[in-house]
Design an enzyme around this catalytic site. Structure first.
Site, mmCIF file in Angstrom:
data_model
loop_
_atom_site.group_PDB
_atom_site.id
_atom_site.type_symbol
_atom_site.label_atom_id
_atom_site.label_comp_id
_atom_site.label_asym_id
_atom_site.label_seq_id
_atom_site.Cartn_x
_atom_site.Cartn_y
_atom_site.Cartn_z
ATOM 1 N N HIS A 158 5.499 1.216 1.460
ATOM 2 C CA HIS A 158 5.199 2.180 2.520
ATOM 3 C C HIS A 158 5.897 3.511 2.283
ATOM 4 O O HIS A 158 5.638 4.486 2.979
ATOM 5 C CB HIS A 158 5.644 1.572 3.863
ATOM 6 C CG HIS A 158 5.236 2.356 5.061
ATOM 7 N ND1 HIS A 158 6.145 3.024 5.867
ATOM 8 C CD2 HIS A 158 4.025 2.600 5.615
ATOM 9 C CE1 HIS A 158 5.512 3.621 6.860
ATOM 10 N NE2 HIS A 158 4.229 3.382 6.734
ATOM 11 N N ARG A 171 7.927 7.728 19.845
ATOM 12 C CA ARG A 171 6.557 8.026 20.270
ATOM 13 C C ARG A 171 5.859 6.817 20.875
ATOM 14 O O ARG A 171 5.201 6.907 21.897
ATOM 15 C CB ARG A 171 5.739 8.523 19.081
ATOM 16 C CG ARG A 171 4.311 8.911 19.443
ATOM 17 C CD ARG A 171 3.419 8.960 18.221
ATOM 18 N NE ARG A 171 3.014 7.634 17.789
ATOM 19 C CZ ARG A 171 2.873 7.268 16.530
ATOM 20 N NH1 ARG A 171 3.140 8.117 15.571
ATOM 21 N NH2 ARG A 171 2.484 6.038 16.227
ATOM 22 N N TYR A 199 -0.889 15.114 12.061
ATOM 23 C CA TYR A 199 0.374 14.402 12.276
ATOM 24 C C TYR A 199 1.534 15.352 12.035
ATOM 25 O O TYR A 199 1.483 16.206 11.155
ATOM 26 C CB TYR A 199 0.529 13.236 11.294
ATOM 27 C CG TYR A 199 -0.445 12.096 11.415
ATOM 28 C CD1 TYR A 199 -1.557 12.152 12.256
ATOM 29 C CD2 TYR A 199 -0.269 10.947 10.662
ATOM 30 C CE1 TYR A 199 -2.444 11.094 12.346
ATOM 31 C CE2 TYR A 199 -1.156 9.879 10.742
ATOM 32 C CZ TYR A 199 -2.249 9.963 11.584
ATOM 33 O OH TYR A 199 -3.126 8.914 11.667
ATOM 34 N N ARG A 252 -1.864 6.099 2.139
ATOM 35 C CA ARG A 252 -3.165 6.480 2.711
ATOM 36 C C ARG A 252 -3.501 7.866 2.169
ATOM 37 O O ARG A 252 -2.746 8.817 2.382
ATOM 38 C CB ARG A 252 -3.123 6.520 4.238
ATOM 39 C CG ARG A 252 -2.758 5.196 4.900
ATOM 40 C CD ARG A 252 -2.940 5.286 6.417
ATOM 41 N NE ARG A 252 -2.294 4.185 7.102
ATOM 42 C CZ ARG A 252 -2.843 2.982 7.286
ATOM 43 N NH1 ARG A 252 -4.050 2.749 6.817
ATOM 44 N NH2 ARG A 252 -2.193 2.041 7.936
#
Length: 717
Positions: free
Chosen positions: A464, A593, A497, A404
């Site tokens: 990923h 989380r 983040y 991303r």
């Protein structure tokens, strides 16, 4: 490492697991709790409420849509906790409805009135005075009316297609000549216009001097419907919103061109698949609801009556109101200490003397650098590393993975510069990054046009991993420099983040990445790596072996200890092995989380396991794995959670952090999180979370790290 017992692979009884989907709903409820918490600044409350809604949209578009597809296909296979797809859907709906009402009660009873006390007004159209209505009506005629397209529904006009996530008005109109009532749909033009139409301050006329006054766009449209239907009587207007199945199913082996297949899938997504949720204003009459449900083939359980505005994700707009006292304090990010003299921008503006400047490569020759974003600036570390590599005449090649990427990416610019400078540049662009597919297609084309060699990964696997390899000629030999991170190469999310990354010149890591990129770009069937744990090849077995080693230490009388921080823990095999470790006496501290399917504190299974979730101003995204190893600890960071998709169906990379000081920094970091009593929630054996409450001394891990991250590392600027 010790071999993993066959028992570790066993999936245990359903009652020892928690449902993934319901655990996600619980996580999003913890997000909403930040909005409901009086300690959260007012405009941050609006932000968290918006995040809750945005998360929920994606959950329906993907997870709920998947379950509904399974039900429609007659699939009755059970989840790891023993529920059928239909039972999971029913449980999700039962769990969500009261939470949605909580959100609306907070908006109506807390957020709006308290903001108004300080001059921030979100007004309803009926509240407006004559001057305000006149201004808004004129604004409607000039800026809104021309883009509207009312659609009638009658025998000559079939029910129109309602696009995904669109906000709509159901209008009831009557012909005064015939007395016939008709139904029309008006789509609210959200993409081109702001959700809240701001009034000129001179028109505010409120008791408290106005800093901001606005009216929801849909109300401005609704109260001007007479202009859309001249000569007709408007008898009622009601708001509704539709969520559709937006997941992309790609059969790569059948697709000759993945990019073409994706573009076709994206065209379909814009319209959307089957309706998975219909939200309607609570006051909508049942006959109008029935008409909508029939027109869109909506099932009864997918109807949600909402007592308040629909689509509260647009509350993000309020965070731009100039009230800094009602926002979090400004973020304190800094240049990572080891890189303080390796900044070309500071060299250019004279902040660093030329004789004091050293390149990132000079720094890494002395030792590894551990980064923690957003506390360490992404721009002065990762972007600086790639930027210097692009400009350095001794750099021969740059290879990296892109999952991303932000729209104004300096990383992309640097790769293009490197290609223009004659370097060999390879970028693996993951076209299947959900909801970033279109953005990534654009980047892929731009990179290809600049001469970058672009590849799309391994067939059947989503790439990923977050890795970069730089190859540099030094004294007639090639030297490799690497970055391995837990987060995306995205400057925007790097500010929101928390992620960790390792910059290193260790030859074994460099050689591992050379072979990993060969695996990604060619037909290599690499089965082992020197240092990296790589999915789907060695990561699962490596992690299971590390857990098993702690079991052996505990059985031998030494202390077994595991601390892990990640986003989600779902994999049943890993959970079974953690239960085995707990029974053997290993102390296990998990910082998860989001979704956790493990049940902590179960007598005879997990009495030595604790789980906390931390929700704060930053999204906790880092993955850190720490193993006590009988007093000789080892630590790892990387891109993978302990989920089946990460371990078996994605390309992931996890690296050891071998420098003793940096490993110690990670250990201190984990203990900072474990000591949190502001954003931390303790998980109970039944899956519920209880928020930690501090009496006197508040330990806010994120705030502490903003102030003291360099101190945590034992470094200073």
């Amino acid at each position: 490492m010790a071999s993993v017992h066959s028992m570790a692979s066993a999936v245990l009884a359903p009652e020892l697991y928690l449902n993934r989907e319901l655990a996600w709903v619980d996580f999003n409820q913890r997000v909403l709790a930040q909005a409901l918490d009086g300690r959260t600044p007012l405009l941050e409350q609006a932000k968290f409420s918006a995040i809750f809604s945005n998360n929920l949209d994606e959950f329906f578009m993907v997870r709920v849509a998947s379950l509904k597809s399974q039900v429609d296909a007659g699939i009755t296979s059970l989840s790891i906790d023993g529920l059928t797809p239909l039972q999971q859907l029913q449980a999700i709906q039962a769990k969500l409805r009261p939470v949605l009402e909580q959100q609306q009660q907070h908006y109506r009873g807390e957020l709006k009135p308290k903001l108004a006390e300080y001059g921030v007004y979100v007004l309803d159209y009926p509240q407006l005075n004559a001057g305000q209505r006149e201004w808004l009506n004129n604004h409607f005629r000039t800026a809104i009316f021309p883009v509207l397209t009312p659609l009638a529904v009658d025998p000559a006009h079939p029910f129109p297609f309602i696009s995904n996530l669109s906000l709509n008005i159901a209008a009831l109109i009557r012909d005064p000549e015939t007395g016939e009532q008709q139904f029309a749909r008006v789509k609210v033009p959200q993409k081109n216009l702001p959700r809240f139409i701001k009034l000129p301050l001179e028109l505010a006329q409120q008791e408290t001097p106005a800093l901001y006054s606005a009216v929801p766009l849909e109300q401005v449209v609704a109260f001007n419907l007479a202009l859309l239907f001249p000569g007709m009587t408007i008898e009622g207007h009601y708001f509704f919103r539709v969520t559709r199945d937006a997941d992309l199913e790609l059969r790569e082996l059948e697709a000759d061109d993945l990019m073409i297949a994706l573009q076709e899938g994206l065209r379909k997504r814009r319209m959307g698949g089957e309706v998975v949720r219909l939200e309607v204003a609570d006051e909508m009459p049942q006959d109008v609801v029935d008409l909508l449900m029939e027109g869109m083939a909506v099932e009864a359980e997918d109807l949600y009556r909402i007592n308040g505005p629909l689509g509260l994700d647009d509350l993000f707009a309020l965070t731009g109101v100039p009230l800094p006292q009602f926002k979090d304090s400004p973020q304190l990010a800094r240049i990572a200490a080891p890189l303080a003299r390796a900044q070309k921008a500071l060299l250019a503006d004279g902040s660093i003397k030329p004789e004091e400047f050293e390149s990132v490569f000079d720094v890494l020759k002395r030792g590894d650098v551990l980064l923690h974003h957003p506390y360490d600036l992404f721009s002065s570390s990762v972007e600086e590393f790639i930027g210097q590599a692009a400009d350095d005449p001794d750099v021969l090649a740059i290879k990296m993975t892109l999952y991303r990427v932000s729209k104004d990416s300096k990383v992309i610019s640097s790769l293009i510069t490197a290609a223009e400078n004659g370097k060999q540049v390879m970028a693996l662009v993951e076209l299947k990054a959900r909801f970033d597919e279109e953005n990534n297609i654009q980047w892929a084309r731009q990179l290809e046009n600049a001469g970058v060699h672009v590849v799309y990964g391994v067939i059947g696997l989503k790439t990923h991993t977050k890795v970069t390899l730089v190859l540099r000629r030094e004294k007639d030999e090639l030297r490799s420099y690497v970055h391995v991170g837990t987060g995306n190469y995205n400057s925007k999310t790097s500010r929101l983040y928390t992620d960790v990354g390792l910059l290193s010149a260790r030859p074994e890591l460099g050689q591992d990445l050379v072979e990993l990129f060969n695996y990604l770009t060619g037909f290599s069937k690499q089965q082992s790596f020197r240092k990296l744990l790589v999915a789907p090849v060695t990561l699962r077995a490596g992690m299971e072996a590390l857990i098993q080693r702690e079991i052996e230490h505990a059985k031998a009388g030494a202390e077994g200890h595991i601390i892990v921080k990640m986003n989600s823990l779902v994999d049943p095999r890993i959970i079974a092995l953690l239960y085995e470790a707990s029974r053997a006496g290993v102390q296990i501290e998990l910082i998860i989380r989001g979704v956790c399917s493990l049940r902590p504190g179960l007598e005879g299974h997990s009495s030595n396991i604790s789980v906390i979730s931390i929700i704060g101003r930053f999204l906790e995204h880092s993955r850190i794995f720490w193993f006590g190893n009988g007093g000789n600890p080892e630590a790892f960071i990387g891109s993978a959670d302990w989920m089946g998709r990460n371990l078996d169906r994605r390309v992931e990379a996890v690296t050891p952090v071998e420098d003793p000081e940096l490993r110690s920094s990670l250990e201190k970091l984990l203990h900072t999180y474990l000591a949190d009593n502001r954003g931390a929630w303790d998980m109970q054996a039944d899956g519920q979370f209880l928020q930690r409450l501090c009496n006197e001394n508040e330990n806010n891990s994120q705030l502490e790290l903003m102030e003291n991250w360099n101190a945590v590392q034992g470094q200073c600027l």
